[in-house]
Design a protein around this motif. Structure first.
Motif, PDB file in Angstrom:
ATOM      1  N   THR A 101       0.647  -0.797  -0.043  1.00 29.37           N
ATOM      2  CA  THR A 101       0.187  -0.014  -0.029  1.00 29.37           C
ATOM      3  C   THR A 101       1.344   1.566   0.522  1.00 29.37           C
ATOM      4  N   LEU A 102       2.054   1.030   0.954  1.00 38.26           N
ATOM      5  CA  LEU A 102       2.965   2.092   1.352  1.00 38.26           C
ATOM      6  C   LEU A 102       3.663   2.520  -0.593  1.00 38.26           C
ATOM      7  N   ILE A 103       3.774   1.403  -1.021  1.00 36.07           N
ATOM      8  CA  ILE A 103       4.660   1.084  -2.609  1.00 36.07           C
ATOM      9  C   ILE A 103       4.085   2.265  -2.893  1.00 36.07           C
ATOM     10  N   GLU A 104       2.609   1.475  -3.876  1.00 36.61           N
ATOM     11  CA  GLU A 104       2.116   2.713  -4.540  1.00 36.61           C
ATOM     12  C   GLU A 104       1.314   4.453  -3.945  1.00 36.61           C
ATOM     13  N   GLU A 105       1.599   4.444  -3.256  1.00 35.14           N
ATOM     14  CA  GLU A 105       1.408   5.731  -2.126  1.00 35.14           C
ATOM     15  C   GLU A 105       2.996   6.298  -3.265  1.00 35.14           C
ATOM     16  N   LEU A 106       3.888   5.672  -2.506  1.00 38.33           N
ATOM     17  CA  LEU A 106       5.159   6.465  -3.726  1.00 38.33           C
ATOM     18  C   LEU A 106       4.684   6.498  -4.916  1.00 38.33           C
ATOM     19  N   ALA A 107       4.536   5.957  -5.871  1.00 31.90           N
ATOM     20  CA  ALA A 107       4.294   5.377  -6.852  1.00 31.90           C
ATOM     21  C   ALA A 107       3.576   6.705  -7.014  1.00 31.90           C
ATOM     22  N   THR A 108       2.058   6.798  -6.355  1.00 34.83           N
ATOM     23  CA  THR A 108       1.254   8.273  -7.366  1.00 34.83           C
ATOM     24  C   THR A 108       2.200   9.676  -6.957  1.00 34.83           C
ATOM     25  N   ASN A 109       2.660   9.975  -6.509  1.00 34.36           N
ATOM     26  CA  ASN A 109       3.567  11.362  -5.681  1.00 34.36           C
ATOM     27  C   ASN A 109       3.738  11.586  -6.519  1.00 34.36           C
ATOM     28  N   GLU A 110       3.518  12.528  -6.872  1.00 31.29           N
ATOM     29  CA  GLU A 110       3.922  13.978  -8.153  1.00 31.29           C
ATOM     30  C   GLU A 110       5.326  14.316  -7.998  1.00 31.29           C
ATOM     31  N   LYS A 111       6.151  14.403  -6.793  1.00 34.69           N
ATOM     32  CA  LYS A 111       7.490  14.763  -6.780  1.00 34.69           C
ATOM     33  C   LYS A 111       8.272  13.575  -5.344  1.00 34.69           C
TER      34      LYS A 111
END
Length: 414
Positions: free
Chosen positions: A251-261
């Motif tokens: 879940t946290l890896i997916e959160e990283l992937a959606t972060n633009e910066k």
């Protein structure tokens, strides 16, 4: 004084105004380290703290800054490059003012002399009773205690300021002079907020002068993981780290992937380590990078060793990205732009053991028993107070063992 010195000074002035960190005359080592990181984050170019100290005149250095340094400073000040900064003519306008000052120098000096005489006469007529008395710091109370054992953490400062007669009194929480707590003369307590663990130095300042200071230890309860959002990180629950190793959930890896910066994740362990010397220790770590999409293609990773008097930061990346690396050995910083750090270009897509060996202020770095780097520093690191593993994106830590070279014992951190 080199040819473009006045342009550089104007550029530095604009950077100081933008940062609003107070006068650069009061900046210390940690602030130049932080400025190095801020500039790199915005411009994608690493200017070492040593380079910044040279430009700001804190280190005696006769040569002019390189064009890479000038372009980077200009970009951070809000211009396209150094040529664009000079084209704005900001210094030339200053030249005109300087010329007017030279023309009227006699009038200015006469006026200054008259004002000085008035000033001296005024104060000579004042009663000796009105002369400010020096502060007896031994009678000033400045103490602190953390409220909790978790993060974020508030700290209570206990005070007795009755000995201080000043227009401005405040607490500087740590190195950043903008992180302050204003105080009134009759105030007995104050509180401050801390979002990350570490070994800090809190200062009581009156009218710009440090009256008292003391160390403040914000510890972790075991390992703490964070996603390093600014200004407040995201704290990860225990179940976000996999058993037997430090890692991030899907879940946290997916959160990283959606972060633009670009976003880093960090594992922190800050506590007492049985008085292990920061100048005589060995840290063995097995780590792995687990995210290389978008802005994390260079697979950056870093190991921090926090001391009570200093710190070490050892960074790694894939071989093609070593120009952007830097290595800090307490008071010595080595910039990948100015030195060959290609040996720190390693593939961490699979778990690898990294050994950091320090004996009598001499650092040696090994990757699975192959020596990557050796170098020395001068200033005492104090006792080891913490270890951090930071990844651009995400990574995993499989083992971490700290050894004392003086007393010959091993502390299994993970």
């Amino acid at each position: 004084m080199y040819q473009e010195h006045q342009y550089v000074q104007k550029c530095l002035q604009q950077i100081e105004e933008r940062l609003d960190w107070g006068s650069s005359d009061a900046w210390h080592n940690d602030m130049f380290i932080e400025l190095s990181g801020v500039i790199q984050q915005e411009t994608k170019v690493l200017l070492s703290p040593v380079t910044l100290k040279r430009v700001w005149g804190r280190i005696d250095y006769k040569s002019a800054p390189s064009i890479t340094t000038l372009n980077t400073l200009a970009q951070f000040a809000g211009y396209q490059n150094w040529r664009d900064f000079k084209a704005k003519g900001v210094v030339k306008r200053g030249f005109g003012i300087s010329k007017k000052i030279r023309v009227n120098l006699g009038v200015i000096m006469l006026s200054a002399s008259i004002m000085t005489l008035i000033f001296i006469s005024f104060y000579s007529l004042k009663s000796p009773d009105n002369v400010p008395q020096p502060i007896d710091a031994s009678k000033v109370v400045f103490e602190s205690r953390p409220i909790s054992k978790s993060l974020p953490n508030s700290v209570v400062f206990n005070l007795d300021l009755s000995e201080i007669n000043a227009d401005s009194i405040h607490i500087q929480q740590y190195w950043d002079p903008t992180k302050t707590i204003p105080l009134s003369a009759n105030q007995r307590q104050a509180t401050g907020q801390y979002y990350l663990p570490g070994y800090f130095r809190a200062k009581l300042i009156a009218d710009g002068k440090i009256i008292k200071q003391h160390d403040l230890f914000i510890k972790t309860e075991g390992w703490l993981a964070t996603l390093d959002y600014q200004p407040i990180p995201k704290y990860l629950k225990a179940e976000d780290s996999e058993e037997g190793k430090l890692g991030l959930s899907k879940t946290l890896i997916e959160e990283l992937a959606t972060n633009e910066k670009p976003l880093t994740s960090t594992y922190h362990l800050v506590e007492d380590f049985k008085s292990v010397s920061g100048d005589n220790f060995e840290l063995r770590s097995t780590i792995k990078n687990t995210y290389r999409d978008k802005w994390a293609v260079c697979q950056n990773a870093a190991i921090f060793i926090l001391g009570t008097k200093g710190a070490m930061i050892i960074s790694f990346a894939i071989p093609g990205c070593t120009s952007e690396l830097g290595l800090m050995m307490n008071d010595v910083y080595i910039d990948g732009k100015e030195h060959d750090l290609s040996n720190l270009g390693v593939d961490l897509s699979e778990p690898k053991e990294i050994k950091i060996h320090v004996k009598d202020k001499k650092l040696s770095i090994f990757l699975e028993n192959r020596q990557l780097f050796t170098g020395s520093y001068r200033e005492d690191m104090g006792r080891i107070a913490g270890v951090r593993y930071r990844f651009l994106g995400a990574g995993e830590v499989y083992s971490s063992k700290l050894s004392s070279l003086k007393e010959e014992f091993i502390i299994p951190l993970l």
